[in-house]
Design a protein around this motif. Structure first.
Motif, mmCIF file in Angstrom:
data_model
loop_
_atom_site.group_PDB
_atom_site.id
_atom_site.type_symbol
_atom_site.label_atom_id
_atom_site.label_comp_id
_atom_site.label_asym_id
_atom_site.label_seq_id
_atom_site.Cartn_x
_atom_site.Cartn_y
_atom_site.Cartn_z
ATOM 1 N N ALA A 398 0.844 -1.205 0.000
ATOM 2 C CA ALA A 398 0.000 0.000 0.000
ATOM 3 C C ALA A 398 0.871 1.243 0.000
ATOM 4 O O ALA A 398 1.802 1.369 0.798
ATOM 5 N N LEU A 399 0.593 2.167 -0.914
ATOM 6 C CA LEU A 399 1.397 3.376 -1.056
ATOM 7 C C LEU A 399 0.827 4.534 -0.254
ATOM 8 O O LEU A 399 1.560 5.259 0.417
ATOM 9 N N LEU A 400 -0.460 4.752 -0.331
ATOM 10 C CA LEU A 400 -1.100 5.828 0.436
ATOM 11 C C LEU A 400 -2.602 5.580 0.509
ATOM 12 O O LEU A 400 -3.175 4.830 -0.299
ATOM 13 N N ALA A 401 -3.234 6.233 1.492
ATOM 14 C CA ALA A 401 -4.695 6.166 1.647
ATOM 15 C C ALA A 401 -5.205 7.592 1.803
ATOM 16 O O ALA A 401 -4.592 8.414 2.493
ATOM 17 N N ALA A 402 -6.306 7.886 1.149
ATOM 18 C CA ALA A 402 -6.861 9.239 1.197
ATOM 19 C C ALA A 402 -8.374 9.163 1.000
ATOM 20 O O ALA A 402 -8.932 8.109 0.657
#
Length: 599
Positions: A398-402
């Protein structure tokens, strides 16, 4: 002989005789008053010295209180007589049964009574006879403070009290009354001083407690200002108060805990709401013994603790919010920026976040919806986003969550689709734990390696979520491959049209299965999965090949199909089964097995 009043001493009709006994009695009472003896001790001394100075051996000091007479002190009188003494306080004349004591109190003059006074009753006569009382002299103590007292001197002779003796006794009573006034005034002053000292002590104690409380609050506030986290704050509060502290978020999950001193007394559980911007964000649970909680320094700390917890949470969330906003801005640009700005977006993603948007990656989309049922908490965006971010940090891919348009977006590096689905399932569980009672859906899009492809993946995920919502069973994870050929229809604006198509196509055999448990839908699905091979279908379903042929014939009849091998018919049925799969999660995933039959 009845009770009668005697005239007070005057210069014309009496000569005041002050004997050495009188002077001695006055001296002893004066010494007792100066030595700050108690009121009861002074009254006992007055009873003894007045009796002795007047040549008698029995005396009572009576106190008038609330309409009754009470024996305040006694000398030479038996306890039985004192215990049985009770008279009604008379304040008006004309009552022939009025006792000498009340007459003296009311008239403010000495009263002498002989044996006829015993006509008050047989019991009074018996008690007086047992004491050897034949007459008495009742004199009011006519001072300012002592006006409620009367002294009775008793004599065994019926004609004991002559006019000169009455004058002597009255003079002594007047002097004693002045001394008693002094004692009562001293007692009042001493009592006032004691009360004042107690008040001063209480104020000093409270001031000390307030100083300690302020010191405790200053210590806790300095800790918060220094950037301490929630565990450090609760430990400090616990050390200062001796109480147990625990903080849970708005969904009941434990955030931090600190244990204080062990006490023998059972603690009282307290619950304090932690609010930010008038919104409940956490609950502070406190276990503190009632005696400890009532202390000023502890009570002030317990009262302020929720505000301190709110400050820590606000600071922690402010830092996370800043990063979340930046990640949200990146996702916003990725999904909406003009084509002319794509180079700048690629540079920003690479330099700021270390993300190469030109490499294959997958987009996972999650939706949390409140179902409106009673008692269901409305999901809070901030805790849900925190849960997604924390899961993303724990997952290497996972790279990022937004957050974007009320959805949670997670960008992952490309890998096996099964790994992406596993992450999506974990994400749904995490969000579901934070938003109990809400509906959590997740969609896994196809991999993409361009900005345009990422945008298409986002739209694909939205369509997949719409298909889940239309299926009536949205609480699951869906991928594009789950649709089979139906993925070609993801652009349909209204997913309910897909459901209607599947129902229209398969409706007759679904109704037949419901009525007779015929297994026609299962037979058709298995038939397609095994390249339209009747023998393999029978082996999988534990049926004879003839039974499979009968079922296929029955399917054709119910659906109005002349040739089940017609490519158009196969395509229509395959699409319908793929869509039907979405509304029946327990059914196996259909595949395009019919392609071999078409070839």
């Amino acid at each position: 002989m009845t009770a009668h009043a005697c005239s007070s001493a005057t210069s014309g009709d009496a000569v005041e005789r002050i004997t050495s006994d009188h002077l001695g009695a006055v001296a002893e009472v004066t010494a007792a008053v100066r030595n700050e003896a108690s009121t009861d001790e002074v009254l006992e001394l007055i009873a003894a010295k007045v009796a002795h100075a007047t040549g008698h051996t029995m005396a009572l000091v009576m106190a008038m209180e609330s309409g009754s007479i009470r024996v305040a002190a006694s000398y030479g009188v038996s306890d039985q007589y004192v215990d049985g003494f009770a008279q009604r306080l008379m304040t008006t004349t004309g009552d022939f049964v009025e006792a000498p004591t009340t007459q003296a109190y009311r008239s403010r003059r000495p009263i002498v009574a002989s044996t006829s006074w015993l006509a008050l009753g047989d019991e009074s006569e018996r008690r007086a006879d047992q004491e050897g009382i034949r007459s008495l002299l009742s004199m009011p103590l006519a001072g300012l403070e002592s006006a409620r007292y009367v002294i009775n001197v008793y004599c065994p002779s019926p004609r004991c009290f002559t006019e000169p003796k009455i004058l002597e006794a009255e003079s002594l009573a007047n002097v004693v009354a002045l001394l008693l006034d002094m004692q009562l005034a001293q007692s009042s002053r001493r009592l006032a001083q004691v009360n004042q000292d107690s008040l001063i002590t209480a104020l000093q104690t409270r001031c000390t407690a307030l100083r300690i409380a302020q010191g405790n609050l200053d210590s806790a506030q300095r800790l918060v200002a220094a950037g301490a986290g929630l565990p450090e704050l609760l430990t400090e509060l616990s050390d200062l108060s001796g109480a147990n502290f625990e903080v849970t978020n708005s969904f009941g999950q434990l955030l931090a805990r600190a244990v204080g001193e062990t006490e023998e007394q059972t603690p009282t559980p307290l619950r304090r709401e932690v609010l930010l911007e008038d919104r409940l964000v956490a609950t502070l649970h406190i276990d503190c013994a009632p005696e400890r909680a009532s202390r000023t320094e502890v009570a002030a700390l317990l009262q302020t603790a929720p505000s301190l917890v709110a400050l820590v949470l606000q600071r922690e969330w402010a830092g996370l919010d800043a990063e979340s906003r930046l990640q949200g801005n990146l996702v916003e640009e990725l999904l909406t920026c003009p084509v002319a700005n794509q180079d700048r977006l690629l540079t920003h993603a690479r330099d700021r976040w270390g993300i190469d948007l030109t490499r294959p990656m997958r987009l996972i989309l999650a939706r949390v919806e409140h179902d409106g049922s009673p008692g269901t908490a409305v999901p809070s965006r901030r805790p849900l986003l925190r849960a997604a971010e924390q899961l993303a940090r724990r997952t290497d891919s996972a790279l990022l969550a937004a957050e974007h348009d009320d959805h949670l977006v997670v960008l992952c590096t490309d890998g096996p689709e099964e790994a992406a689905r596993q992450f999506a399932d974990n994400l749904r569980r995490e969000l579901g734990a934070h938003a109990r009672g809400a509906t959590v859906s997740a969609a896994v899009a196809d991999a993409s390696s361009t900005i345009a492809g990422h945008r298409d993946a986002y739209q694909q995920s939205l369509s997949l979520l719409q298909v889940l919502a239309a299926s009536g069973q949205p609480e699951r994870t869906i991928g594009a491959k789950d649709l089979g050929l139906a993925r070609l229809l993801l652009g349909v604006k209204d997913p309910s049209e897909l459901i209607a198509f599947a129902t229209e196509t398969l409706g007759p055999i679904q109704e037949y299965d419901q009525r007779r448990n015929g297994g026609l839908v299962e037979t058709l699905r298995t038939y397609f999965q095994h390249a339209c091979n009747a023998q393999e279908t029978g082996r999988r379903l534990h049926l004879h090949a003839n039974s499979v042929g009968y079922r296929l014939k029955r399917i054709s009849e119910l659906l109005g199909i002349e040739n089940l091998g017609d490519p158009q018919v196969l395509l229509r049925l395959e699409l319908a089964l793929a869509i039907e799969r979405l509304s029946t999660p327990t059914a196996p995933v259909p595949s395009l097995a019919s392609a071999s039959a078409l070839g």
